[in-house]
Write an enzyme that holds these catalytic residues in place. Sequence first.
Site, PDB file in Angstrom:
ATOM      1  N   HIS A   1      -6.567  -0.530   1.684  1.00  0.00           N
ATOM      2  CA  HIS A   1      -6.512  -1.651   0.741  1.00  0.00           C
ATOM      3  C   HIS A   1      -5.780  -2.847   1.340  1.00  0.00           C
ATOM      4  O   HIS A   1      -5.101  -3.593   0.633  1.00  0.00           O
ATOM      5  CB  HIS A   1      -5.820  -1.230  -0.558  1.00  0.00           C
ATOM      6  CG  HIS A   1      -6.642  -0.322  -1.422  1.00  0.00           C
ATOM      7  ND1 HIS A   1      -7.681  -0.768  -2.201  1.00  0.00           N
ATOM      8  CD2 HIS A   1      -6.585   1.022  -1.608  1.00  0.00           C
ATOM      9  CE1 HIS A   1      -8.220   0.259  -2.853  1.00  0.00           C
ATOM     10  NE2 HIS A   1      -7.583   1.356  -2.505  1.00  0.00           N
TER      11      HIS A   1
ATOM     12  N   ASP B   1      -3.010   4.863  -0.877  1.00  0.00           N
ATOM     13  CA  ASP B   1      -4.152   5.589  -1.442  1.00  0.00           C
ATOM     14  C   ASP B   1      -5.473   5.167  -0.816  1.00  0.00           C
ATOM     15  O   ASP B   1      -5.603   4.102  -0.226  1.00  0.00           O
ATOM     16  CB  ASP B   1      -4.215   5.389  -2.959  1.00  0.00           C
ATOM     17  CG  ASP B   1      -4.522   3.951  -3.362  1.00  0.00           C
ATOM     18  OD1 ASP B   1      -4.044   3.041  -2.671  1.00  0.00           O
ATOM     19  OD2 ASP B   1      -5.232   3.752  -4.358  1.00  0.00           O
ATOM     20  N   GLU B   2      -6.435   6.052  -0.923  1.00  0.00           N
ATOM     21  CA  GLU B   2      -7.853   5.791  -0.662  1.00  0.00           C
ATOM     22  C   GLU B   2      -8.150   5.299   0.759  1.00  0.00           C
ATOM     23  O   GLU B   2      -8.932   4.371   0.954  1.00  0.00           O
ATOM     24  CB  GLU B   2      -8.404   4.809  -1.694  1.00  0.00           C
ATOM     25  CG  GLU B   2      -8.379   5.366  -3.101  1.00  0.00           C
ATOM     26  CD  GLU B   2      -9.026   4.467  -4.130  1.00  0.00           C
ATOM     27  OE1 GLU B   2      -9.594   5.004  -5.099  1.00  0.00           O
ATOM     28  OE2 GLU B   2      -8.943   3.233  -3.977  1.00  0.00           O
ATOM     29  N   VAL B   3      -7.553   5.942   1.743  1.00  0.00           N
ATOM     30  CA  VAL B   3      -7.951   5.679   3.136  1.00  0.00           C
ATOM     31  C   VAL B   3      -9.179   6.533   3.422  1.00  0.00           C
ATOM     32  O   VAL B   3      -9.150   7.750   3.272  1.00  0.00           O
ATOM     33  CB  VAL B   3      -6.808   6.017   4.108  1.00  0.00           C
ATOM     34  CG1 VAL B   3      -7.292   5.930   5.544  1.00  0.00           C
ATOM     35  CG2 VAL B   3      -5.634   5.066   3.881  1.00  0.00           C
TER      36      VAL B   3
ATOM     37  N   GLN C   1     -14.318   1.369  -2.370  1.00  0.00           N
ATOM     38  CA  GLN C   1     -14.778   0.068  -2.852  1.00  0.00           C
ATOM     39  C   GLN C   1     -15.747  -0.595  -1.871  1.00  0.00           C
ATOM     40  O   GLN C   1     -16.011  -1.780  -1.961  1.00  0.00           O
ATOM     41  CB  GLN C   1     -13.589  -0.852  -3.124  1.00  0.00           C
ATOM     42  CG  GLN C   1     -12.739  -0.446  -4.319  1.00  0.00           C
ATOM     43  CD  GLN C   1     -11.789   0.707  -4.009  1.00  0.00           C
ATOM     44  OE1 GLN C   1     -11.479   0.980  -2.838  1.00  0.00           O
ATOM     45  NE2 GLN C   1     -11.310   1.385  -5.039  1.00  0.00           N
TER      46      GLN C   1
END
EC number: 3.2.1.52
Length: 843
Positions: A427, A513-515, A469
């Site tokens: 992100h 988060d969300e790697v 995303q």
Amino acid sequence: MLIRFLITTLFLLYGSALATAQNVDPGKLQLTWEVKKINYQGKSQTLAVLAITNHDRVALPASGWTLYFNSSKTHAAVSGEVQMEALNGDLNRIVPTSRFTGLPPGKSHQIEYVASGKAMNYKDAPTGFYLVWDVVPSKGLAIPDPVQKPLAAANHDGHITPAIIFERNKSIKDIPAENLPPIFPTPVTYQKGEGSFIVDASTSLQTDPLFKQEANLLAKELESMLGARLRVGAGTKDKAIVLKQVPGLGPEAYQLQVTPERVVISASAPAGAFYGIQSFKSLLPPTAWATNQENYTITAVAVSDAPRFGYRAFMLDVARNFQTKQQVLKVLDLMALYKLNVLHFHLNDDEGWRLEIPGLPELTAVGAKRAHTLSSKQHLQPSHGSGPDTTNAFGSGYYSQADFIEILQYATARHIQVIPEIETPGHARAAIKAMDARYEKYMRAGKKAEAAKYLLRDLQDQSVYRSVQRWNDNVLNVALPSSYAFIEKVVSEIAFMYQQADAPLSNIHMGGDEVPAGVWEKSPAVLALQSQNPQIKSTDDLWTYYFGKVNNILKAKGLYMSGWEEVALQKTKVNGKTRYVTNPALAKENVHAYVWNIVWGWGSEDRAYKLANAGYKTILAPATNFYFDMAYQKDFDEIGTYWATFSDLEASFSFVPFDYYKTARTPEGKAIEKSAFAGKERLTEAGKANIVGLQCLLWTETIRSTGRLEYMLLPKMLGFAERAWAKDPAWATATQPVAADPAYKEAWSQFVNVLGKRELPRLNSYAGGFQYRIPSAGAVVENGQVKVNCQLPGFVIRYTTDGAEPTATSPLYQGPINTKGTVQLKVFNSAGRSGNTTTIVNR
């Protein structure tokens, strides 16, 4: 001579094309979006139509243009006139093919396409359209967002109905206002007294020196109501409001005694005095903030109170869509009124960097602006409907140092700690692109070492990945020393701003988060790091390496690290599959983990309890209950996302922190059987001590106005405030199912009565007034009559039977409606504002 002729001819043709293109006004291209089929071809996909109507006097040409838009879905055109292509993030484009013949004036063209997933509400409509002519590729021309057609009844897929709403509201009782708890959130103990206290210009405000700041805030607020400032000073025998320091109470505890002669707020610390003042304000009439009056009457009461959790937080995302300083201050006023004490400030993400950092001007010059671009060198690309220009108030914007210091001071005065978030290593696209711009600037100047000082990506990295995303370039490289230099620089500058503001800073949230899978795998810098560190056997091991180094940076500055739940986890192989397991390495480092993923059915429902039982300080921030960007209900007319659930007011109210399985619900609101949680870890007594608090959150992908922000925030935040402050209610520990528990139904009735009759009317004018959500009416036809109800007692329902939309002067619903035909209903608040229309047919 021939060459000169050809050049002249090409120039004339170019000029002619440009002139023609500029004569076509994109603002006169009307778009309409309609869902044709959910579950198209029996799959989780949607058949939709985007219609383009040309209201200009000039034709849209057959070629030479591209239409850009934002959507989180993937798209495939059904016919061959255009191609629909996904670019990066949520940016997509439509390009005409050789089969497209142009769009004459007054004509329409329909683009039928298949989109991934089911279209459940207006959030799924593509937004942010703009046109780019091939001859002017650097300029985007805005087109109004599509008109969205209602969802046909045949496409309803478990969508909520008036009858479902009616059934949910049936257990709600109308409780007389005088029988409701006088203070919100519910205090530990309260007892009504005899008589009342009258606040007017003759009232004095007396305070111990320790509470002078709190007294001044109260005096200023009462002055705005009375039109006269109260006398503030030491004790007298006059009618007074007294702030009294007493020993032995907790740091946020207070006692409030109201008699006809005086109001006494006792506390041991300033925070306790402040919360006592908020409870005193809760006793004032809800209309007190609307217009000045000469006096206000409050009921005598005795209160003893303290919060259940010491950490009661709200996270505001200003990266996806920006919020002004003034709106942030307004949100802080709201938080203070309901005794929330932490603002988690999500200041950066892929779509924006929102804080000025001295020495790194590119962070805001590039990373805080969004406009048409395919390179992101001067600014970031449009996201979430921000359009082609940097002038979009929600796509572009940042807080200057002075702005941020003012926010910190404002929050500190109201006993709200601001926790800044620097989202890394994923992100991080806004930061990465900003530091790319810095790199190129110094390289042009021949300063190679300075250029590389804060570079966040390996220029030779050939890794291929795609985030949730859909970004392919949003993860900083954890093998580069420059990445840590950047973090240290940003942390140092933020810490200095806190010093200037004289605001407390105990920790910084570092994201985590969300790697996505695939990241770093083909980075020469990472391969070199692996060769030097045998303990790094794969890219999965870089996680512990990275957060270990970041933790050390923060510790050196006297701070502890917090982050999303992934900072407390590590990847491992279980039966050949990658799984997240608790990482013991940071459990003793005072690392605070914010757990969002307890989504029912995803398999990690017990993650929060696992981490707390393993020793991690844990903040419960579940997407199922406290993500306020989730749509209130499965209704096509509702705004908001729904990837985790549909989350209404009751979702936040019904949450049981130490046994959240008890009130787990499906997205449609049905209770989940206990058997679904068989084998899931339960919270131990030791683990309970590690649940440090609760956090509600508002991600802003769909938030493009202040009204929409307030709609998603309220009244859900009031359910959260009750759970974070008030003691565990009796129904939370009952053994029978909560939905069937009479104690729960009684508590729910009491709560919505408090909101409908006192708190929401207060918010009509408090801090300038809030555009909270007003619920839709429930309705059924029984025995030839239309019966109607509302979730919020105190609000009124108005109706029409002639096809017109109900207004504030339409007939008031006072009993069953016998009229045949179509009945339209709306719920109205005391200010005359209404919610969505409910339509029902009485045949």
